[in-house]
Design a protein around this motif. Structure first.
Motif, PDB file in Angstrom:
ATOM      1  N   PHE A 236       0.832  -1.200   0.000  1.00 28.49           N
ATOM      2  CA  PHE A 236       0.000   0.000   0.000  1.00 28.49           C
ATOM      3  C   PHE A 236       0.865   1.248   0.000  1.00 28.49           C
ATOM      4  O   PHE A 236       1.929   1.284   0.614  1.00 28.49           O
ATOM      5  N   LYS A 237       0.396   2.284  -0.667  1.00 27.11           N
ATOM      6  CA  LYS A 237       0.965   3.624  -0.565  1.00 27.11           C
ATOM      7  C   LYS A 237       0.154   4.354   0.502  1.00 27.11           C
ATOM      8  O   LYS A 237      -1.045   4.137   0.637  1.00 27.11           O
ATOM      9  N   THR A 238       0.812   5.193   1.257  1.00 25.72           N
ATOM     10  CA  THR A 238       0.124   5.825   2.379  1.00 25.72           C
ATOM     11  C   THR A 238       0.206   7.347   2.330  1.00 25.72           C
ATOM     12  O   THR A 238       1.219   7.919   1.924  1.00 25.72           O
ATOM     13  N   ILE A 239      -0.883   7.960   2.742  1.00 25.38           N
ATOM     14  CA  ILE A 239      -0.961   9.396   2.965  1.00 25.38           C
ATOM     15  C   ILE A 239      -1.388   9.558   4.415  1.00 25.38           C
ATOM     16  O   ILE A 239      -2.347   8.919   4.856  1.00 25.38           O
ATOM     17  N   ALA A 240      -0.672  10.380   5.154  1.00 26.27           N
ATOM     18  CA  ALA A 240      -0.973  10.545   6.577  1.00 26.27           C
ATOM     19  C   ALA A 240      -1.055  12.019   6.926  1.00 26.27           C
ATOM     20  O   ALA A 240      -0.351  12.845   6.351  1.00 26.27           O
ATOM     21  N   ALA A 241      -1.919  12.317   7.875  1.00 30.80           N
ATOM     22  CA  ALA A 241      -2.026  13.676   8.407  1.00 30.80           C
ATOM     23  C   ALA A 241      -2.049  13.583   9.925  1.00 30.80           C
ATOM     24  O   ALA A 241      -2.631  12.659  10.491  1.00 30.80           O
ATOM     25  N   GLY A 242      -1.410  14.536  10.546  1.00 34.58           N
ATOM     26  CA  GLY A 242      -1.378  14.563  11.999  1.00 34.58           C
ATOM     27  C   GLY A 242      -1.117  15.963  12.487  1.00 34.58           C
ATOM     28  O   GLY A 242      -0.793  16.858  11.708  1.00 34.58           O
ATOM     29  N   ASP A 243      -1.236  16.137  13.797  1.00 31.11           N
ATOM     30  CA  ASP A 243      -1.148  17.488  14.340  1.00 31.11           C
ATOM     31  C   ASP A 243      -0.136  17.653  15.463  1.00 31.11           C
ATOM     32  O   ASP A 243      -0.017  18.736  16.015  1.00 31.11           O
ATOM     33  N   SER A 244       0.571  16.606  15.809  1.00 32.45           N
ATOM     34  CA  SER A 244       1.366  16.710  17.015  1.00 32.45           C
ATOM     35  C   SER A 244       2.689  15.961  16.907  1.00 32.45           C
ATOM     36  O   SER A 244       2.935  15.228  15.951  1.00 32.45           O
ATOM     37  N   PHE A 245       3.502  16.152  17.927  1.00 29.61           N
ATOM     38  CA  PHE A 245       4.810  15.511  17.999  1.00 29.61           C
ATOM     39  C   PHE A 245       4.703  14.001  17.830  1.00 29.61           C
ATOM     40  O   PHE A 245       5.515  13.384  17.151  1.00 29.61           O
ATOM     41  N   ASN A 246       3.658  13.399  18.441  1.00 28.84           N
ATOM     42  CA  ASN A 246       3.520  11.946  18.368  1.00 28.84           C
ATOM     43  C   ASN A 246       3.178  11.446  16.968  1.00 28.84           C
ATOM     44  O   ASN A 246       3.199  10.242  16.722  1.00 28.84           O
ATOM     45  N   ASP A 247       2.890  12.337  16.038  1.00 31.68           N
ATOM     46  CA  ASP A 247       2.580  11.950  14.666  1.00 31.68           C
ATOM     47  C   ASP A 247       3.782  12.042  13.724  1.00 31.68           C
ATOM     48  O   ASP A 247       3.722  11.575  12.587  1.00 31.68           O
ATOM     49  N   LEU A 248       4.866  12.645  14.160  1.00 29.15           N
ATOM     50  CA  LEU A 248       5.982  12.942  13.256  1.00 29.15           C
ATOM     51  C   LEU A 248       6.597  11.697  12.632  1.00 29.15           C
ATOM     52  O   LEU A 248       6.902  11.686  11.436  1.00 29.15           O
ATOM     53  N   ALA A 249       6.787  10.639  13.401  1.00 29.77           N
ATOM     54  CA  ALA A 249       7.370   9.416  12.839  1.00 29.77           C
ATOM     55  C   ALA A 249       6.473   8.861  11.740  1.00 29.77           C
ATOM     56  O   ALA A 249       6.953   8.455  10.675  1.00 29.77           O
ATOM     57  N   MET A 250       5.161   8.854  11.969  1.00 25.95           N
ATOM     58  CA  MET A 250       4.214   8.379  10.974  1.00 25.95           C
ATOM     59  C   MET A 250       4.269   9.253   9.722  1.00 25.95           C
ATOM     60  O   MET A 250       4.315   8.741   8.598  1.00 25.95           O
ATOM     61  N   LEU A 251       4.273  10.567   9.905  1.00 24.82           N
ATOM     62  CA  LEU A 251       4.269  11.487   8.769  1.00 24.82           C
ATOM     63  C   LEU A 251       5.532  11.336   7.928  1.00 24.82           C
ATOM     64  O   LEU A 251       5.472  11.395   6.694  1.00 24.82           O
ATOM     65  N   ASN A 252       6.646  11.130   8.583  1.00 26.33           N
ATOM     66  CA  ASN A 252       7.900  10.954   7.848  1.00 26.33           C
ATOM     67  C   ASN A 252       7.995   9.603   7.170  1.00 26.33           C
ATOM     68  O   ASN A 252       8.668   9.465   6.148  1.00 26.33           O
ATOM     69  N   GLU A 253       7.318   8.598   7.701  1.00 21.34           N
ATOM     70  CA  GLU A 253       7.346   7.247   7.122  1.00 21.34           C
ATOM     71  C   GLU A 253       6.383   7.110   5.950  1.00 21.34           C
ATOM     72  O   GLU A 253       6.616   6.331   5.034  1.00 21.34           O
ATOM     73  N   ALA A 254       5.294   7.866   5.966  1.00 20.00           N
ATOM     74  CA  ALA A 254       4.274   7.773   4.915  1.00 20.00           C
ATOM     75  C   ALA A 254       4.838   8.236   3.574  1.00 20.00           C
ATOM     76  O   ALA A 254       5.795   9.013   3.514  1.00 20.00           O
ATOM     77  N   ASP A 255       4.215   7.784   2.513  1.00 20.44           N
ATOM     78  CA  ASP A 255       4.609   8.246   1.177  1.00 20.44           C
ATOM     79  C   ASP A 255       4.364   9.745   1.051  1.00 20.44           C
ATOM     80  O   ASP A 255       5.111  10.438   0.365  1.00 20.44           O
ATOM     81  N   ALA A 256       3.319  10.235   1.692  1.00 19.39           N
ATOM     82  CA  ALA A 256       3.048  11.674   1.769  1.00 19.39           C
ATOM     83  C   ALA A 256       2.510  11.954   3.161  1.00 19.39           C
ATOM     84  O   ALA A 256       1.567  11.308   3.609  1.00 19.39           O
ATOM     85  N   GLY A 257       3.135  12.883   3.845  1.00 21.44           N
ATOM     86  CA  GLY A 257       2.704  13.228   5.188  1.00 21.44           C
ATOM     87  C   GLY A 257       2.458  14.715   5.308  1.00 21.44           C
ATOM     88  O   GLY A 257       3.190  15.525   4.730  1.00 21.44           O
ATOM     89  N   PHE A 258       1.411  15.073   6.048  1.00 16.11           N
ATOM     90  CA  PHE A 258       1.023  16.464   6.204  1.00 16.11           C
ATOM     91  C   PHE A 258       0.715  16.773   7.662  1.00 16.11           C
ATOM     92  O   PHE A 258       0.092  15.968   8.353  1.00 16.11           O
TER      93      PHE A 258
END
Length: 115
Positions: free
Chosen positions: A57-79
Motif C-alpha cells: 500500500f501507498k500511504t498518505i498521513a495527516a497529523g497534528d502533534s509531535f507523536n505523529d511525526l514518525a508516521m508522517l515521515n514514514e508515509a509516502d506523503a505526510g502532512f
C-alpha cells in the motif's frame, strides 16, 4: 488510525456502523477513576504505516502533534494539519495546513500524481 482510547472512540464508532478502529485503552478502576492506560503498541501509527507499505500500500498521513511525526515521515506523503506553530516550524520538510480545503487539495494533488 488514532492514538485515542477505545472508551472515547466507541460512541462514534457505533454511530458509524462499527468500522475497524485500533485504539489504546484506559485502565479504569472499579470506582470509575482512570488509573492509567495501555498502549496497543508502541509508536502504533508509525508501525501501521510500515505494515501497510510491507503489503504494497501507498500511504498518505495527516497529523497534528509531535507523536505523529514518525508516521508522517514514514508515509509516502505526510502532512501536518492544524499543528501548533512550534511543531510546524521545527519540521519544515512536512507541509503544514490549517484549513480542511488546503489539506484536501494537498491529498488530491498526491493522488493525481499517482494516476
Amino acid at each position: 488510525l488514532s492514538d485515542t482510547f477505545t472508551q472515547f472512540a466507541l460512541p462514534l464508532v457505533k454511530k458509524l456502523g462499527m468500522p475497524v478502529i485500533f485504539c489504546n485503552s484506559l485502565v479504569v478502576a472499579d470506582d470509575g477513576m482512570i488509573t492509567g492506560y495501555t498502549l496497543r503498541q508502541q509508536n502504533g501509527k508509525f508501525r501501521a504505516v510500515q505494515a501497510f507499505a510491507s503489503i504494497g500500500f501507498k500511504t498518505i498521513a495527516a497529523g497534528d502533534s509531535f507523536n505523529d511525526l514518525a508516521m508522517l515521515n514514514e508515509a509516502d506523503a505526510g502532512f501536518l494539519f492544524r499543528a501548533p506553530p512550534h511543531i510546524a516550524a521545527d519540521n519544515p520538510a512536512i507541509p503544514a495546513f490549517a484549513a480542511y480545503g488546503e489539506l484536501l487539495g494537498a491529498i488530491t494533488s498526491v493522488l493525481n500524481r499517482r494516476g
